[in-house]
Design a protein around this motif. Structure first.
Motif, PDB file in Angstrom:
ATOM      1  N   ILE A 234       0.874  -1.340  -0.084  1.00 56.87           N
ATOM      2  CA  ILE A 234      -0.156   0.045  -0.138  1.00 56.87           C
ATOM      3  C   ILE A 234       1.011   1.003  -0.031  1.00 56.87           C
ATOM      4  O   ILE A 234       1.516   1.590   0.766  1.00 56.87           O
ATOM      5  CB  ILE A 234      -0.843  -0.007   1.238  1.00 56.87           C
ATOM      6  CG1 ILE A 234      -1.754  -1.131   1.405  1.00 56.87           C
ATOM      7  CG2 ILE A 234      -1.722   1.184   1.314  1.00 56.87           C
ATOM      8  CD1 ILE A 234      -2.694  -1.287   2.539  1.00 56.87           C
ATOM      9  N   THR A 235       0.859   1.955  -1.102  1.00 58.93           N
ATOM     10  CA  THR A 235       1.870   3.184  -1.344  1.00 58.93           C
ATOM     11  C   THR A 235       1.206   4.299  -2.096  1.00 58.93           C
ATOM     12  O   THR A 235       0.316   4.060  -2.748  1.00 58.93           O
ATOM     13  CB  THR A 235       3.185   2.500  -2.035  1.00 58.93           C
ATOM     14  OG1 THR A 235       3.914   3.617  -2.209  1.00 58.93           O
ATOM     15  CG2 THR A 235       2.617   1.947  -3.485  1.00 58.93           C
ATOM     16  N   ASN A 236       1.804   5.331  -1.839  1.00 59.52           N
ATOM     17  CA  ASN A 236       1.469   6.714  -2.329  1.00 59.52           C
ATOM     18  C   ASN A 236       2.183   6.877  -3.516  1.00 59.52           C
ATOM     19  O   ASN A 236       2.437   7.947  -4.078  1.00 59.52           O
ATOM     20  CB  ASN A 236       1.032   7.969  -1.691  1.00 59.52           C
ATOM     21  CG  ASN A 236       2.195   8.247  -0.762  1.00 59.52           C
ATOM     22  OD1 ASN A 236       3.329   7.745  -0.968  1.00 59.52           O
ATOM     23  ND2 ASN A 236       1.931   8.955   0.285  1.00 59.52           N
ATOM     24  N   LYS A 237       3.249   6.168  -3.736  1.00 51.18           N
ATOM     25  CA  LYS A 237       4.379   6.155  -4.968  1.00 51.18           C
ATOM     26  C   LYS A 237       4.596   4.922  -5.753  1.00 51.18           C
ATOM     27  O   LYS A 237       5.396   4.173  -5.940  1.00 51.18           O
ATOM     28  CB  LYS A 237       5.842   6.541  -4.361  1.00 51.18           C
ATOM     29  CG  LYS A 237       5.831   7.687  -3.377  1.00 51.18           C
ATOM     30  CD  LYS A 237       7.239   7.713  -2.802  1.00 51.18           C
ATOM     31  CE  LYS A 237       7.189   9.108  -1.678  1.00 51.18           C
ATOM     32  NZ  LYS A 237       8.581   9.064  -1.072  1.00 51.18           N
ATOM     33  N   PRO A 238       3.252   4.626  -6.280  1.00 54.33           N
ATOM     34  CA  PRO A 238       3.200   3.216  -7.124  1.00 54.33           C
ATOM     35  C   PRO A 238       4.175   3.256  -8.320  1.00 54.33           C
ATOM     36  O   PRO A 238       4.718   2.175  -8.460  1.00 54.33           O
ATOM     37  CB  PRO A 238       1.731   3.454  -7.499  1.00 54.33           C
ATOM     38  CG  PRO A 238       1.220   4.582  -7.480  1.00 54.33           C
ATOM     39  CD  PRO A 238       2.007   5.454  -6.429  1.00 54.33           C
ATOM     40  N   ASN A 257      -6.134   0.687  -7.993  1.00 55.52           N
ATOM     41  CA  ASN A 257      -5.949   2.085  -7.746  1.00 55.52           C
ATOM     42  C   ASN A 257      -7.405   2.498  -7.059  1.00 55.52           C
ATOM     43  O   ASN A 257      -8.247   1.900  -6.790  1.00 55.52           O
ATOM     44  CB  ASN A 257      -6.127   2.578  -9.069  1.00 55.52           C
ATOM     45  CG  ASN A 257      -4.729   2.852 -10.094  1.00 55.52           C
ATOM     46  OD1 ASN A 257      -3.711   3.036  -9.337  1.00 55.52           O
ATOM     47  ND2 ASN A 257      -4.969   2.410 -11.018  1.00 55.52           N
ATOM     48  N   GLU A 258      -7.129   4.028  -6.563  1.00 56.84           N
ATOM     49  CA  GLU A 258      -8.170   4.616  -5.837  1.00 56.84           C
ATOM     50  C   GLU A 258      -8.484   3.841  -4.356  1.00 56.84           C
ATOM     51  O   GLU A 258      -9.684   3.857  -4.124  1.00 56.84           O
ATOM     52  CB  GLU A 258      -9.217   4.920  -6.607  1.00 56.84           C
ATOM     53  CG  GLU A 258      -9.061   5.662  -7.895  1.00 56.84           C
ATOM     54  CD  GLU A 258      -8.655   6.985  -7.832  1.00 56.84           C
ATOM     55  OE1 GLU A 258      -8.979   7.370  -6.707  1.00 56.84           O
ATOM     56  OE2 GLU A 258      -7.923   7.504  -8.484  1.00 56.84           O
ATOM     57  N   HIS A 265      -8.375   9.166   5.091  1.00 63.67           N
ATOM     58  CA  HIS A 265      -9.057   9.206   3.710  1.00 63.67           C
ATOM     59  C   HIS A 265      -8.090   9.715   2.853  1.00 63.67           C
ATOM     60  O   HIS A 265      -8.386  10.079   1.812  1.00 63.67           O
ATOM     61  CB  HIS A 265     -10.161  10.042   3.671  1.00 63.67           C
ATOM     62  CG  HIS A 265     -11.266   9.712   4.947  1.00 63.67           C
ATOM     63  ND1 HIS A 265     -12.128   8.615   4.461  1.00 63.67           N
ATOM     64  CD2 HIS A 265     -11.436  10.166   6.037  1.00 63.67           C
ATOM     65  CE1 HIS A 265     -12.882   8.389   5.715  1.00 63.67           C
ATOM     66  NE2 HIS A 265     -12.442   9.292   6.389  1.00 63.67           N
ATOM     67  N   GLU A 266      -6.809   9.257   2.808  1.00 66.86           N
ATOM     68  CA  GLU A 266      -5.576   9.548   1.940  1.00 66.86           C
ATOM     69  C   GLU A 266      -5.781   8.531   0.826  1.00 66.86           C
ATOM     70  O   GLU A 266      -5.790   7.364   1.134  1.00 66.86           O
ATOM     71  CB  GLU A 266      -4.433   9.495   2.503  1.00 66.86           C
ATOM     72  CG  GLU A 266      -3.383   9.974   1.540  1.00 66.86           C
ATOM     73  CD  GLU A 266      -1.808   9.879   2.093  1.00 66.86           C
ATOM     74  OE1 GLU A 266      -0.717  10.132   1.488  1.00 66.86           O
ATOM     75  OE2 GLU A 266      -1.846   9.507   3.478  1.00 66.86           O
ATOM     76  N   LYS A 267      -5.906   8.920  -0.226  1.00 65.57           N
ATOM     77  CA  LYS A 267      -5.896   8.135  -1.607  1.00 65.57           C
ATOM     78  C   LYS A 267      -4.397   7.404  -1.795  1.00 65.57           C
ATOM     79  O   LYS A 267      -3.335   7.867  -1.913  1.00 65.57           O
ATOM     80  CB  LYS A 267      -6.026   9.020  -3.032  1.00 65.57           C
ATOM     81  CG  LYS A 267      -7.538   9.507  -2.885  1.00 65.57           C
ATOM     82  CD  LYS A 267      -8.689   8.540  -2.899  1.00 65.57           C
ATOM     83  CE  LYS A 267      -9.949   9.396  -2.773  1.00 65.57           C
ATOM     84  NZ  LYS A 267     -11.109   8.347  -2.677  1.00 65.57           N
ATOM     85  N   LYS A 268      -4.521   6.186  -1.971  1.00 64.98           N
ATOM     86  CA  LYS A 268      -3.215   5.281  -2.058  1.00 64.98           C
ATOM     87  C   LYS A 268      -3.569   4.183  -3.328  1.00 64.98           C
ATOM     88  O   LYS A 268      -4.584   3.834  -3.520  1.00 64.98           O
ATOM     89  CB  LYS A 268      -2.875   4.666  -0.907  1.00 64.98           C
ATOM     90  CG  LYS A 268      -2.448   5.528   0.145  1.00 64.98           C
ATOM     91  CD  LYS A 268      -2.026   4.678   1.525  1.00 64.98           C
ATOM     92  CE  LYS A 268      -1.408   5.822   2.565  1.00 64.98           C
ATOM     93  NZ  LYS A 268      -0.312   6.260   2.408  1.00 64.98           N
ATOM     94  N   ALA A 269      -2.645   3.675  -3.715  1.00 65.85           N
ATOM     95  CA  ALA A 269      -2.541   2.412  -4.448  1.00 65.85           C
ATOM     96  C   ALA A 269      -2.200   1.368  -3.949  1.00 65.85           C
ATOM     97  O   ALA A 269      -1.398   1.250  -3.126  1.00 65.85           O
ATOM     98  CB  ALA A 269      -1.475   2.601  -5.780  1.00 65.85           C
ATOM     99  N   VAL A 270      -2.838   0.150  -4.323  1.00 60.96           N
ATOM    100  CA  VAL A 270      -2.586  -1.234  -3.859  1.00 60.96           C
ATOM    101  C   VAL A 270      -1.919  -2.011  -4.627  1.00 60.96           C
ATOM    102  O   VAL A 270      -2.464  -2.285  -5.850  1.00 60.96           O
ATOM    103  CB  VAL A 270      -3.675  -1.967  -3.020  1.00 60.96           C
ATOM    104  CG1 VAL A 270      -3.293  -3.275  -2.624  1.00 60.96           C
ATOM    105  CG2 VAL A 270      -4.292  -0.928  -2.074  1.00 60.96           C
ATOM    106  N   LEU A 271      -0.749  -2.618  -4.497  1.00 64.18           N
ATOM    107  CA  LEU A 271      -0.106  -3.445  -5.477  1.00 64.18           C
ATOM    108  C   LEU A 271       0.118  -4.805  -4.898  1.00 64.18           C
ATOM    109  O   LEU A 271       0.313  -4.957  -3.862  1.00 64.18           O
ATOM    110  CB  LEU A 271       1.438  -2.714  -5.719  1.00 64.18           C
ATOM    111  CG  LEU A 271       1.379  -1.137  -5.896  1.00 64.18           C
ATOM    112  CD1 LEU A 271       2.896  -0.700  -6.338  1.00 64.18           C
ATOM    113  CD2 LEU A 271       0.715  -0.903  -7.158  1.00 64.18           C
ATOM    114  N   ALA A 293       8.032   4.396   3.441  1.00 61.30           N
ATOM    115  CA  ALA A 293       6.701   4.762   4.090  1.00 61.30           C
ATOM    116  C   ALA A 293       5.731   3.752   3.939  1.00 61.30           C
ATOM    117  O   ALA A 293       4.579   3.799   4.179  1.00 61.30           O
ATOM    118  CB  ALA A 293       6.261   6.098   3.929  1.00 61.30           C
ATOM    119  N   ALA A 294       6.066   2.781   2.704  1.00 67.49           N
ATOM    120  CA  ALA A 294       4.980   1.885   2.312  1.00 67.49           C
ATOM    121  C   ALA A 294       4.605   0.901   3.489  1.00 67.49           C
ATOM    122  O   ALA A 294       5.387   0.409   3.965  1.00 67.49           O
ATOM    123  CB  ALA A 294       5.477   1.266   0.958  1.00 67.49           C
TER     124      ALA A 294
END
Length: 313
Positions: A234-238, A257-258, A265-271, A293-294
């Motif tokens: 889970i990261t905001n730097k995908p 995404n999303e 409520h911060e938007k993140k990507a799950v990889l 920070a991931a």
């Protein structure tokens, strides 16, 4: 000027040979580090297998697993029916030649070249390591021989070489079925020791079965590449994380995404990616570089349905 001229001349000769001979091209493509890694695996397997056979198996009449066990059976049968002494090393090569040809086309050329080296190292050490009797207890000999043999096989596979024989068969079957090498090897080797029991007596056969079972467990403990892990990141730097996984680990990534954190409520990507246990330390290093920070969770020993590329070469 003369030195430069001679250098160009010999360089042209070497490149011409490389173009004409496929084996030379394969060898040239392997880095010095891979040479050292694979040579170490070959030597260690040869030494450990020789200790297993000459120090533990032979003194108690226990038959080895794999091609070594088949070579022992072959040697005994030739001497029994024809009265001719067939060295185990010769039988070992006879068994391995067709399997090496199969590995050349089905597994990889680099893999096969170093497997041939491993087979040679094993035959060399088995011939020259003296037979020493540490104990007359056959069960102890079977167990400790299996520990040495399994460690040798696992260490060889870990360093991207095979001990030859039934290990080639095991790798080919694993590519098709996804089963663990140790499990496949155990099934094949149980057939071998059953043959030994039928031919030479069930006491030796039963102790050999114990050795095969222990050896298979040791292989699975040492050779962790076959064990799969699923990492959820889970990261905001995908983009940075994906680039690291693709370029450094050569693994695919599934993106969700999303995604939204429930607290802020911060938007993140799950990889989501799949790696092997052998790649886990490299994975942690690259994740720290890409996004310290991931948040990452890892599930071990997962089962895969579908295509998962494994480079055995």
């Amino acid at each position: 000027m003369k030195t430069s001229k001679y250098y160009r001349f010999f360089r042209k000769k070497i490149l011409r040979l490389a173009r004409e001979h496929e084996i030379l091209k394969v060898l040239i493509s392997i880095s010095r580090e891979k040479y050292a890694e694979r040579l170490t695996g070959s030597i260690m397997y040869g030494l450990l297998s020789a200790i297993a056979v000459n120090v533990f198996y032979a003194p108690s009449g226990v038959y080895s697993s794999g091609a070594t066990g088949l070579a022992q059976i072959m040697s005994s049968l030739v001497e029994r029916f024809w009265g001719v002494h067939l060295p185990i090393a010769v039988g070992f090569y006879v068994i391995n030649v067709p399997l090496l040809l199969l590995a050349w086309y089905k597994i990889g050329q680099k893999f096969t070249i170093f497997t041939f080296l491993t087979v040679t190292m094993s035959a060399f050490f088995i011939h020259f390591v003296p037979q020493i009797t540490l104990t007359d207890e056959p069960l102890l000999n079977a167990i400790f021989g299996a520990i040495f043999m399994g460690a040798g096989v696992g260490y060889a596979l870990k360093n991207r070489v095979s001990s030859g024989g039934t290990d080639i068969v095991s790798i080919l079957v694993r590519k098709k079925t996804g089963k663990n090498v140790g499990v496949i090897s155990t099934v094949v080797n149980l057939c071998i020791v059953t043959m030994a029991g039928l031919l030479f007596g069930w006491e030796a056969g039963l102790y050999s079965m114990v050795a095969v079972f222990v050896s298979g467990r040791v292989v699975d403990a040492v050779y962790v590449k076959q064990k799969k892990m699923q990492a959820m990141i889970i990261t905001n730097k995908p983009e940075r994380v994906i680039a690291r996984i693709h370029k450094k680990l050569h693994r695919g990534v599934t993106i969700i995404n999303e995604a939204e954190g429930a607290y802020n409520h911060e938007k993140k990507a799950v990889l989501i990616t799949i790696i092997t246990q052998a790649e886990f330390n490299d994975f942690k290093y690259h994740m720290r570089k890409a996004d310290p920070a991931a948040f990452i969770s890892v599930a071990e020993n997962i089962q895969i349905i579908g295509r998962f590329v494994e480079d055995e070469t």
